[in-house]
Design a protein around this motif. Structure first.
Motif, PDB file in Angstrom:
ATOM      1  N   ASN A   1      39.242  34.888  42.888  1.00 31.98           N
ATOM      2  CA  ASN A   1      39.402  35.682  44.037  1.00 31.98           C
ATOM      3  C   ASN A   1      40.245  36.524  44.555  1.00 31.98           C
ATOM      4  O   ASN A   1      40.276  37.500  45.066  1.00 31.98           O
ATOM      5  CB  ASN A   1      38.247  34.840  45.266  1.00 31.98           C
ATOM      6  CG  ASN A   1      36.820  35.064  44.904  1.00 31.98           C
ATOM      7  OD1 ASN A   1      36.376  35.344  43.765  1.00 31.98           O
ATOM      8  ND2 ASN A   1      36.012  33.838  45.140  1.00 31.98           N
ATOM      9  N   VAL A   2      41.117  35.806  45.002  1.00 31.00           N
ATOM     10  CA  VAL A   2      42.552  35.794  45.943  1.00 31.00           C
ATOM     11  C   VAL A   2      43.712  37.257  45.074  1.00 31.00           C
ATOM     12  O   VAL A   2      44.398  38.199  44.951  1.00 31.00           O
ATOM     13  CB  VAL A   2      43.380  34.702  45.897  1.00 31.00           C
ATOM     14  CG1 VAL A   2      44.917  35.424  46.596  1.00 31.00           C
ATOM     15  CG2 VAL A   2      42.852  33.675  47.267  1.00 31.00           C
ATOM     16  N   VAL A   3      43.404  36.839  43.095  1.00 27.24           N
ATOM     17  CA  VAL A   3      44.471  37.471  42.323  1.00 27.24           C
ATOM     18  C   VAL A   3      43.808  38.600  41.392  1.00 27.24           C
ATOM     19  O   VAL A   3      44.727  39.822  41.733  1.00 27.24           O
ATOM     20  CB  VAL A   3      44.729  36.371  41.096  1.00 27.24           C
ATOM     21  CG1 VAL A   3      43.651  36.472  40.488  1.00 27.24           C
ATOM     22  CG2 VAL A   3      45.603  36.756  40.417  1.00 27.24           C
ATOM     23  N   LEU A   4      42.290  38.913  42.011  1.00 29.04           N
ATOM     24  CA  LEU A   4      42.270  40.167  41.357  1.00 29.04           C
ATOM     25  C   LEU A   4      42.470  41.435  42.795  1.00 29.04           C
ATOM     26  O   LEU A   4      42.829  42.564  41.620  1.00 29.04           O
ATOM     27  CB  LEU A   4      40.324  40.279  41.371  1.00 29.04           C
ATOM     28  CG  LEU A   4      40.432  39.378  39.376  1.00 29.04           C
ATOM     29  CD1 LEU A   4      38.699  40.085  39.290  1.00 29.04           C
ATOM     30  CD2 LEU A   4      41.346  39.751  39.048  1.00 29.04           C
TER      31      LEU A   4
ATOM     32  N   ALA B   1      34.251  49.104  41.321  1.00 30.24           N
ATOM     33  CA  ALA B   1      34.094  48.473  40.341  1.00 30.24           C
ATOM     34  C   ALA B   1      34.685  47.262  40.228  1.00 30.24           C
ATOM     35  O   ALA B   1      33.507  46.245  40.103  1.00 30.24           O
ATOM     36  CB  ALA B   1      35.040  49.405  39.067  1.00 30.24           C
ATOM     37  N   TYR B   2      35.454  46.897  40.656  1.00 25.87           N
ATOM     38  CA  TYR B   2      35.144  44.701  41.034  1.00 25.87           C
ATOM     39  C   TYR B   2      34.667  44.278  41.823  1.00 25.87           C
ATOM     40  O   TYR B   2      33.578  43.698  41.007  1.00 25.87           O
ATOM     41  CB  TYR B   2      37.164  44.618  41.479  1.00 25.87           C
ATOM     42  CG  TYR B   2      37.165  43.673  42.008  1.00 25.87           C
ATOM     43  CD1 TYR B   2      36.875  42.558  41.012  1.00 25.87           C
ATOM     44  CD2 TYR B   2      36.841  43.222  43.333  1.00 25.87           C
ATOM     45  CE1 TYR B   2      36.743  41.098  41.747  1.00 25.87           C
ATOM     46  CE2 TYR B   2      37.438  41.816  43.836  1.00 25.87           C
ATOM     47  CZ  TYR B   2      36.936  40.775  42.873  1.00 25.87           C
ATOM     48  OH  TYR B   2      37.310  39.894  43.889  1.00 25.87           O
ATOM     49  N   THR B   3      33.941  44.885  42.725  1.00 27.59           N
ATOM     50  CA  THR B   3      32.643  44.166  43.604  1.00 27.59           C
ATOM     51  C   THR B   3      31.512  44.442  43.475  1.00 27.59           C
ATOM     52  O   THR B   3      30.724  44.147  43.000  1.00 27.59           O
ATOM     53  CB  THR B   3      33.339  44.567  45.002  1.00 27.59           C
ATOM     54  OG1 THR B   3      33.072  46.519  45.039  1.00 27.59           O
ATOM     55  CG2 THR B   3      34.087  44.671  45.921  1.00 27.59           C
ATOM     56  N   ALA B   4      31.430  45.333  42.417  1.00 28.06           N
ATOM     57  CA  ALA B   4      30.129  46.442  41.327  1.00 28.06           C
ATOM     58  C   ALA B   4      30.145  45.004  40.464  1.00 28.06           C
ATOM     59  O   ALA B   4      28.867  44.334  40.068  1.00 28.06           O
ATOM     60  CB  ALA B   4      29.654  47.446  40.476  1.00 28.06           C
ATOM     61  N   ALA B   5      30.778  44.974  39.587  1.00 28.34           N
ATOM     62  CA  ALA B   5      31.176  43.717  39.083  1.00 28.34           C
ATOM     63  C   ALA B   5      30.731  42.098  38.766  1.00 28.34           C
ATOM     64  O   ALA B   5      30.070  41.768  38.205  1.00 28.34           O
ATOM     65  CB  ALA B   5      32.089  43.266  38.069  1.00 28.34           C
ATOM     66  N   LEU B   6      31.395  41.738  40.548  1.00 23.77           N
ATOM     67  CA  LEU B   6      30.626  40.801  40.893  1.00 23.77           C
ATOM     68  C   LEU B   6      28.993  40.423  41.386  1.00 23.77           C
ATOM     69  O   LEU B   6      28.318  39.708  41.075  1.00 23.77           O
ATOM     70  CB  LEU B   6      31.312  40.399  42.539  1.00 23.77           C
ATOM     71  CG  LEU B   6      33.254  40.551  42.263  1.00 23.77           C
ATOM     72  CD1 LEU B   6      33.587  40.318  44.187  1.00 23.77           C
ATOM     73  CD2 LEU B   6      33.663  39.343  41.294  1.00 23.77           C
ATOM     74  N   ASN B   7      28.654  41.381  41.528  1.00 23.17           N
ATOM     75  CA  ASN B   7      26.866  41.963  41.821  1.00 23.17           C
ATOM     76  C   ASN B   7      26.181  41.602  40.453  1.00 23.17           C
ATOM     77  O   ASN B   7      25.545  41.357  39.978  1.00 23.17           O
ATOM     78  CB  ASN B   7      26.628  42.730  42.129  1.00 23.17           C
ATOM     79  CG  ASN B   7      27.318  42.376  43.796  1.00 23.17           C
ATOM     80  OD1 ASN B   7      26.449  41.637  44.687  1.00 23.17           O
ATOM     81  ND2 ASN B   7      28.095  42.590  44.597  1.00 23.17           N
TER      82      ASN B   7
END
Length: 421
Positions: free
Chosen positions: A129-132, A150-156
């Motif tokens: 969570n912290v490093v990305l 794109a990162y937050t989309a991939a989380l979901n």
């Protein structure tokens, strides 16, 4: 006639840097992100099996979701220290190794083993969570908002994938193998990330060789900029509260929406898990829409208020017109994907360098996830006490209202100069 010679070797490392390496790193970021939420929600579709097989109550099941989120908060300073010691890229591998170990441990043994594995997963995901966001700020400086989206989309997407597929897998091979099988996704992410690091070393060597051939001499080191402690910045605490309320609502809804749909709409376990994945899938829309709105409105606070308005449709809609749950889940999905994105954008925009980025990210996520850890427990407890889902939805609505106030005051009135904290 002598000018073309030095430019020829210089173009190759530039092309590697601008295309191949960021492209491979981007693939790695997205694959890693798929593993940062999926392990948390994988248990929701098989809650009944876990309760029977492990002989535990609803409170213990709630811990399987709450413990990792609590780790996100309490272990954020530890994660920041790990990143400072190993470097961002290697810290990602540390996170993946921990997620894999915890996934396997959680799938074997009794309730104590499941809880132990859950703790390992929580600690490992905290590092991720912290490093990305730090990796994004470091390796994609000209495309931070898009890559953040794109990162937050991939989380979901990771959440939606595990929510949808875990129950059918459990029907075929049992819940233990169903949960353990997600370790394959961790291995895929580790493989791509390792390849990205190797490619980066090649690129770095090529750039250094080109600079040496061209006679470039490194300039003097950049003067150290004194950092005002992030804990003394009111806006950081406002973002922490906004992030906490966003995450409280997200985890509360994620943990209990399948049960709500099964109780209120009579859906089967598999159908409820698949239907609630709308809440995860539509987050992709929010993740990409928010950067566009920030660029257009140039007021992150206004974007955050729009996000909270969409968030409120879920609790209000499930109370007033529960039959339209698909509409409310979709709108709230857009909102929750946009909510985390706008907070991350505000963190990066406010940070003057990577050190402040890391510290602000750790502070906001640390405090926010401590709040979020109570989400599944509070919603479950309120449901048990009230005997229905109306009061739990009112609790979600209250959290969204707090998010609107805290975020509206802290996300920033305009994007220009946001880095001055």
């Amino acid at each position: 006639m002598t000018t073309p010679a030095p430019t020829a070797p210089d173009r190759t490392p530039r092309r590697l840097s601008a295309v191949a390496v960021p492209g491979l790193l981007l693939a790695g970021v997205l694959l890693v992100a798929l593993n940062l939420r999926g392990p948390l929600v994988a248990t929701a579709p098989v809650v009944g099996d876990l309760r029977v097989d492990l002989d535990v109550d609803a409170g213990t099941i709630g811990l399987l979701t709450a413990i990792p989120v609590l780790c996100f908060g309490l272990a954020a300073p530890l994660a920041s220290a790990v990143i400072a010691r190993t470097g961002p890229h290697r810290a990602v591998l540390v996170a993946l190794a921990g997620i894999l170990a915890g996934t396997v441990l959680r799938s074997v043994g009794d309730a104590r083993t499941a809880i132990a594995g859950t703790v390992v997963i929580g600690l490992a995901i905290t590092v991720g969570n912290v490093v990305l966001p730090v990796v994004i700020g470091q390796d994609f400086p000209t495309a931070r908002n898009v890559v953040t989206a794109a990162y937050t989309a991939a989380l979901n997407v990771g959440s939606a994938l595990t929510t949808t597929a875990t129950a059918p897998l459990a029907d075929l091979v049992g819940w233990r193998w169903a949960l353990a099988s997600w370790g394959l996704l961790v291995l895929a992410a580790a493989g791509v990330w390792t390849a990205a690091l190797r490619r980066q070393r090649v690129r770095t060597a090529a750039v250094s060789a080109a600079q040496a051939a061209a006679g470039d001499v490194p300039g003097p080191p950049t003067p150290t900029v004194p950092h005002r402690p992030v804990t003394r910045q009111p806006a950081v605490w406002g973002l922490t509260l906004a992030f906490g309320m966003q995450a409280f609502s997200y985890y509360g809804v994620t943990a209990w929406l399948p049960s709500l749909l099964a109780d209120e709409q009579g859906l089967t376990r598999a159908a409820a898990g698949a239907s609630s994945s709308l809440f995860q899938v539509f987050a992709v829309v929010g993740a990409f829409a928010v950067p566009a709105l920030v660029a257009w409105w140039k007021r992150p606070a206004a974007v955050l208020l729009a996000v909270t308005a969409a968030w409120a449709t879920l609790p209000i809609g499930l109370i007033v017109a529960p039959g339209l749950w698909a509409v409310w889940s979709s709108l709230a999905g857009v909102a929750q994907g946009g909510g985390i994105t706008v907070v991350f954008i505000a963190i990066v925009a406010r940070s003057r360098d990577l050190v402040e980025n890391r510290r602000t990210s750790a502070t906001v996520q640390g405090g926010g996830y401590v709040i979020a850890a109570t989400g599944p427990l509070v919603i479950g407890a309120v449901h048990d006490l009230s005997g229905g889902w109306t009061v739990p939805m009112l609790v979600i609505l209250g959290a969204v209202a707090v998010m609107a106030v805290a975020g509206g005051l802290s996300a920033g009135g305009r994007t220009e100069g946001a880095g001055r904290g």
